[in-house]
Design a protein around this motif. Sequence first.
Motif, PDB file in Angstrom:
ATOM      1  N   PRO A  59     -56.282  32.718 -67.436  1.00  0.00           N
ATOM      2  CA  PRO A  59     -56.213  32.713 -65.973  1.00  0.00           C
ATOM      3  C   PRO A  59     -56.049  34.106 -65.412  1.00  0.00           C
ATOM      4  O   PRO A  59     -55.450  34.967 -66.033  1.00  0.00           O
ATOM      5  N   SER A  60     -56.578  34.318 -64.244  1.00  0.00           N
ATOM      6  CA  SER A  60     -56.525  35.631 -63.619  1.00  0.00           C
ATOM      7  C   SER A  60     -55.532  35.638 -62.484  1.00  0.00           C
ATOM      8  O   SER A  60     -55.305  34.631 -61.812  1.00  0.00           O
ATOM      9  N   GLY A  61     -54.933  36.808 -62.255  1.00  0.00           N
ATOM     10  CA  GLY A  61     -54.012  36.969 -61.153  1.00  0.00           C
ATOM     11  C   GLY A  61     -54.747  37.363 -59.899  1.00  0.00           C
ATOM     12  O   GLY A  61     -55.958  37.588 -59.905  1.00  0.00           O
ATOM     13  N   PRO A  62     -54.029  37.451 -58.768  1.00  0.00           N
ATOM     14  CA  PRO A  62     -54.660  37.832 -57.498  1.00  0.00           C
ATOM     15  C   PRO A  62     -55.337  39.187 -57.581  1.00  0.00           C
ATOM     16  O   PRO A  62     -56.291  39.447 -56.853  1.00  0.00           O
ATOM     17  N   ASP A  63     -54.863  40.062 -58.460  1.00  0.00           N
ATOM     18  CA  ASP A  63     -55.464  41.387 -58.572  1.00  0.00           C
ATOM     19  C   ASP A  63     -56.561  41.418 -59.627  1.00  0.00           C
ATOM     20  O   ASP A  63     -57.074  42.476 -59.994  1.00  0.00           O
ATOM     21  N   GLY A  64     -56.927  40.245 -60.168  1.00  0.00           N
ATOM     22  CA  GLY A  64     -58.007  40.176 -61.132  1.00  0.00           C
ATOM     23  C   GLY A  64     -57.583  40.412 -62.560  1.00  0.00           C
ATOM     24  O   GLY A  64     -58.403  40.319 -63.466  1.00  0.00           O
ATOM     25  N   SER A  65     -56.303  40.704 -62.826  1.00  0.00           N
ATOM     26  CA  SER A  65     -55.857  40.964 -64.182  1.00  0.00           C
ATOM     27  C   SER A  65     -55.692  39.653 -64.939  1.00  0.00           C
ATOM     28  O   SER A  65     -55.523  38.594 -64.349  1.00  0.00           O
ATOM     29  N   VAL A  97     -53.781  36.956 -67.430  1.00  0.00           N
ATOM     30  CA  VAL A  97     -52.409  36.550 -67.715  1.00  0.00           C
ATOM     31  C   VAL A  97     -52.240  36.552 -69.227  1.00  0.00           C
ATOM     32  O   VAL A  97     -52.812  35.703 -69.912  1.00  0.00           O
ATOM     33  N   GLN A  98     -51.511  37.501 -69.743  1.00  0.00           N
ATOM     34  CA  GLN A  98     -51.292  37.568 -71.186  1.00  0.00           C
ATOM     35  C   GLN A  98     -49.954  38.248 -71.445  1.00  0.00           C
ATOM     36  O   GLN A  98     -49.655  39.274 -70.848  1.00  0.00           O
ATOM     37  N   LEU A  99     -49.157  37.663 -72.314  1.00  0.00           N
ATOM     38  CA  LEU A  99     -47.850  38.219 -72.610  1.00  0.00           C
ATOM     39  C   LEU A  99     -47.972  39.283 -73.691  1.00  0.00           C
ATOM     40  O   LEU A  99     -48.712  39.106 -74.655  1.00  0.00           O
ATOM     41  N   ALA A 100     -47.252  40.364 -73.536  1.00  0.00           N
ATOM     42  CA  ALA A 100     -47.311  41.475 -74.491  1.00  0.00           C
ATOM     43  C   ALA A 100     -46.331  41.228 -75.640  1.00  0.00           C
ATOM     44  O   ALA A 100     -45.809  40.141 -75.809  1.00  0.00           O
ATOM     45  N   ARG A 124     -43.104  29.550 -71.506  1.00  0.00           N
ATOM     46  CA  ARG A 124     -43.994  28.767 -70.637  1.00  0.00           C
ATOM     47  C   ARG A 124     -43.908  29.319 -69.228  1.00  0.00           C
ATOM     48  O   ARG A 124     -42.816  29.496 -68.677  1.00  0.00           O
ATOM     49  N   LEU A 125     -45.088  29.628 -68.659  1.00  0.00           N
ATOM     50  CA  LEU A 125     -45.160  30.090 -67.279  1.00  0.00           C
ATOM     51  C   LEU A 125     -45.747  28.962 -66.432  1.00  0.00           C
ATOM     52  O   LEU A 125     -46.933  28.632 -66.576  1.00  0.00           O
ATOM     53  N   PRO A 126     -44.952  28.309 -65.584  1.00  0.00           N
ATOM     54  CA  PRO A 126     -45.486  27.248 -64.722  1.00  0.00           C
ATOM     55  C   PRO A 126     -46.544  27.806 -63.774  1.00  0.00           C
ATOM     56  O   PRO A 126     -46.592  29.013 -63.496  1.00  0.00           O
ATOM     57  N   ALA A 127     -47.389  26.932 -63.283  1.00  0.00           N
ATOM     58  CA  ALA A 127     -48.392  27.338 -62.300  1.00  0.00           C
ATOM     59  C   ALA A 127     -47.700  27.938 -61.084  1.00  0.00           C
ATOM     60  O   ALA A 127     -46.662  27.458 -60.624  1.00  0.00           O
ATOM     61  N   ASN A 128     -48.283  29.025 -60.568  1.00  0.00           N
ATOM     62  CA  ASN A 128     -47.623  29.719 -59.471  1.00  0.00           C
ATOM     63  C   ASN A 128     -48.618  30.653 -58.794  1.00  0.00           C
ATOM     64  O   ASN A 128     -49.396  31.338 -59.466  1.00  0.00           O
ATOM     65  N   GLY A 141     -51.378  30.400 -57.275  1.00  0.00           N
ATOM     66  CA  GLY A 141     -52.772  30.267 -57.640  1.00  0.00           C
ATOM     67  C   GLY A 141     -53.054  30.482 -59.100  1.00  0.00           C
ATOM     68  O   GLY A 141     -54.204  30.378 -59.545  1.00  0.00           O
ATOM     69  N   LEU A 142     -52.045  30.791 -59.882  1.00  0.00           N
ATOM     70  CA  LEU A 142     -52.206  31.000 -61.316  1.00  0.00           C
ATOM     71  C   LEU A 142     -51.873  29.702 -62.040  1.00  0.00           C
ATOM     72  O   LEU A 142     -50.846  29.082 -61.773  1.00  0.00           O
ATOM     73  N   PRO A 143     -52.708  29.268 -62.983  1.00  0.00           N
ATOM     74  CA  PRO A 143     -52.435  28.015 -63.693  1.00  0.00           C
ATOM     75  C   PRO A 143     -51.307  28.185 -64.702  1.00  0.00           C
ATOM     76  O   PRO A 143     -50.903  29.298 -65.034  1.00  0.00           O
ATOM     77  N   GLU A 144     -50.804  27.069 -65.171  1.00  0.00           N
ATOM     78  CA  GLU A 144     -49.761  27.102 -66.201  1.00  0.00           C
ATOM     79  C   GLU A 144     -50.291  27.779 -67.467  1.00  0.00           C
ATOM     80  O   GLU A 144     -51.463  27.635 -67.828  1.00  0.00           O
ATOM     81  N   SER A 145     -49.418  28.511 -68.123  1.00  0.00           N
ATOM     82  CA  SER A 145     -49.793  29.174 -69.367  1.00  0.00           C
ATOM     83  C   SER A 145     -48.605  29.159 -70.307  1.00  0.00           C
ATOM     84  O   SER A 145     -47.453  29.273 -69.869  1.00  0.00           O
TER      85      SER A 145
END
Length: 481
Positions: free
Chosen positions: A30-36, A38-41, A112-116, A118-122
């Motif tokens: 999923p992409s964020g509002p800035d186009g990046s 979503v990935q955990l480091a 777990r990152l809930p949907a938020n 406009g970003l889907p759950e991940s």
Amino acid sequence: MLLGLSGGAAALLCAALLTPSLSSTASDAPSGPDGSRVQLARLIPPDDAVAQGVPFPLSGRVSTVRVRRAVELQRKVRPGEWRPVGTTTTDRRGRFTFESVQLFTSSRLRGRLPANAGLPESTTRSLFIRVRAQRGTLTRMPAVSQQGPTPQSPRNDTVVSARFDPALPGRPVLLERRDASGQWVRHATQIEDAAGFAVFNVPPAATYRATAQSYNGAGPVRTNTASAVTRSVIFEDTFDGPTLDPRWQDFILGRGFPGSGRTCALTHPSAHSVGGGVLHLGIGYDPTMAGQECVYTTPEGSKSSPYLYQSQLATYPRFRFTYGLAAARIKFARAPGRHSAFWLQVGGTVAGDPTTGTEIDAVEFFGDDGSKFDRIGAFLHYYATDGSIVTHGGLMPGAPNLKPPGDTWWDSFHVFSVAWTPTEYVFRVDGREFYRETRAISRTPQWVTLSAISSDYELEKVTPQNIDEETEVDWVRVWSL
């Protein structure tokens, strides 16, 4: 927040990558509002081992920034079932930390990152954290723990030193003694220090055990038993007289001595004195060379310094020993520009053969240079066959944890000791072990040395304002094995 997970004790937390789980891939993350994406480091492991029940931080990072997101930490309880055990929130840089994760059994965790926004759950790839039970050991030794600001007579009791790994500072530690009927009775209680130690001075000829009490969610940990025994004192000097004991001799070193590294400083009796129940070790200007400059060479080029006197006393040739426990109660000079030491030395060694004699530096202090770096060290030196010097040991990065909070090496006396056996050296301060070495074991009689010397690399830090600072030695003792 205290997260009551399950675990077993010190965790081996491997650095692991957390990536989008389920069916997400790098291309469909999923992409964020800035186009990046979503990935955990990389997950950040704690600096120290994590023990059973001991809280530790667990951190990560999301590549989407400027969007604060909730992060839920989950633990796997059975196949296909994850249970939430804590929540936190990312900062504006995408970083997050669960401050107090607490494990009592080995566990598999995931984020777990809930949907938020406009970003889907991940969810992240799971991470297995292996834990082990805490350990406690109890060691007996002569009276080598006597910290304090004033001179004192040497103690004649025994020390038992309890060490818990990993440390849980602030935890009460109960010491028990076995009575004549074989029952365990309460003897004393102390608080575990920052290095995991609780050190007790106890009467000799008894058997003890220590238990770290339940604390902050961690369960109790019991040590082995240890019997307090008395060893024979084979050398002692308390420096109580008006003059120096004749067993000490000025050991001349420096000013032209090959390889000494002390071009401008010469050992001289006027640099040390006895008074107030202590031996004073210092450096000073050489009055016979007043007005003359000593030129010495450094990696930066030639430099100059006034000529100096320095202190170096040894029990050669009147007292030497092979194997034993040597200790000295010392308050160091704070000023840089000289280093003070308590060490064991030998002459006539065979290059390449440390059994013929190894320099055993029980402690060296290189002065307070104003940084946060604690310049206490212990070293072993001997010559290789090619004439180079082989060195083991070094400066002690954990030295601040070996003394009470707020204490310093120059405001208080501390007992520095080395136990020298046929198989190892064990270095301690106030009964707290900080270095153990099985290499370069000397099997040759060696003498005791006390010194305050200024090497070429230190000369620039000697000033008229600090040259009078002295190292004080309250007493020296050597026990047989």
